[in-house]
Design an enzyme around this catalytic site. Structure first.
Site, PDB file in Angstrom:
ATOM      1  N   LYS A  13       0.781  -1.245   0.000  1.00  0.00           N
ATOM      2  CA  LYS A  13       0.000   0.000   0.000  1.00  0.00           C
ATOM      3  C   LYS A  13       0.810   1.292   0.000  1.00  0.00           C
ATOM      4  CE  LYS A  13      -0.760  -0.037   5.017  1.00  0.00           C
ATOM      5  NZ  LYS A  13      -0.344  -1.383   5.408  1.00  0.00           N
ATOM      6  N   HIS A  14       2.117   1.227   0.269  1.00  0.00           N
ATOM      7  CA  HIS A  14       2.919   2.450   0.339  1.00  0.00           C
ATOM      8  C   HIS A  14       3.500   2.911  -0.997  1.00  0.00           C
ATOM      9  CE1 HIS A  14       3.038   1.356   4.632  1.00  0.00           C
ATOM     10  NE2 HIS A  14       3.068   2.651   4.796  1.00  0.00           N
ATOM     11  N   HIS A  42      -4.147   3.135   2.024  1.00  0.00           N
ATOM     12  CA  HIS A  42      -3.230   3.433   3.128  1.00  0.00           C
ATOM     13  C   HIS A  42      -4.013   4.237   4.162  1.00  0.00           C
ATOM     14  CE1 HIS A  42      -0.093   5.455   5.427  1.00  0.00           C
ATOM     15  NE2 HIS A  42       0.670   4.433   5.094  1.00  0.00           N
ATOM     16  N   HIS A  48      -1.045   7.982  11.533  1.00  0.00           N
ATOM     17  CA  HIS A  48      -0.457   7.212  10.432  1.00  0.00           C
ATOM     18  C   HIS A  48      -0.960   7.757   9.091  1.00  0.00           C
ATOM     19  CE1 HIS A  48       0.104   2.938   8.513  1.00  0.00           C
ATOM     20  NE2 HIS A  48       0.980   3.808   8.061  1.00  0.00           N
TER      21      HIS A  48
HETATM   22 FE   LIG Z   1       2.308   3.622   6.451  1.00  0.00          FE
END
Ligand SMILES: [Fe+2]
Length: 138
Positions: A13-14, A42, A48
């Site tokens: 996901k990054h 994300h 976060h």
């Molecule tokens: Fe992250």
């Protein structure tokens, strides 16, 4: 350990995903879209989130890298009322017009506040120029 991580964006996901034409005309504007979480979302919370995306261009066979842009995402639910209670969240996605005169590679570097630096790339080819000739008939 690698300082900048990379992976398949469909499974991680990054990884920033760069979307644009693979072949463009020299000196003509085209749109580039860079996003995080295209396949797997994300988190976008006070604790976060993705802070920024930086985009670079490296012309094919050249030594130096050019900085295209720095895109910051500054709102992640922070508020005087507490974490994730704020009224605004910036989504880690950006689209911008660009023009190039040489073939090369776009690099997108994204920073997650707790998972560090991630890179995605996309090659762009400059379309071969069609020779224009003036034909004179007598
Ligand atoms: Fe992250």
């Amino acid at each position: 350990m690698e300082r900048v991580q990379t992976a398949d964006w469909k499974e991680e996901k990054h990884v920033p995903v760069i979307e644009c034409s693979s072949e463009v005309k020299a000196g003509e504007l085209f749109e580039v879209k860079v996003s995080i979480g295209k396949e797997i979302a994300h988190p976008n919370t006070t604790e976060h989130h993705i802070r920024w995306i930086n985009v670079f261009f490296q012309p094919e066979g050249e030594k130096f890298t050019y900085h295209v842009g720095n895109f910051e995402f500054s709102a992640h639910g922070e508020s005087a009322e507490g974490s994730n209670k704020g009224p605004v969240y910036t989504h880690p996605e950006v689209a911008f017009p660009l023009k190039i005169t040489k073939s090369g590679t776009l690099y997108a570097l994204a920073f997650c506040n707790i998972h560090g630096l991630w890179e995605g790339t996309k090659k762009i080819r400059r379309a071969p120029q069609i020779e224009t000739r003036t034909v004179t008939t007598w």
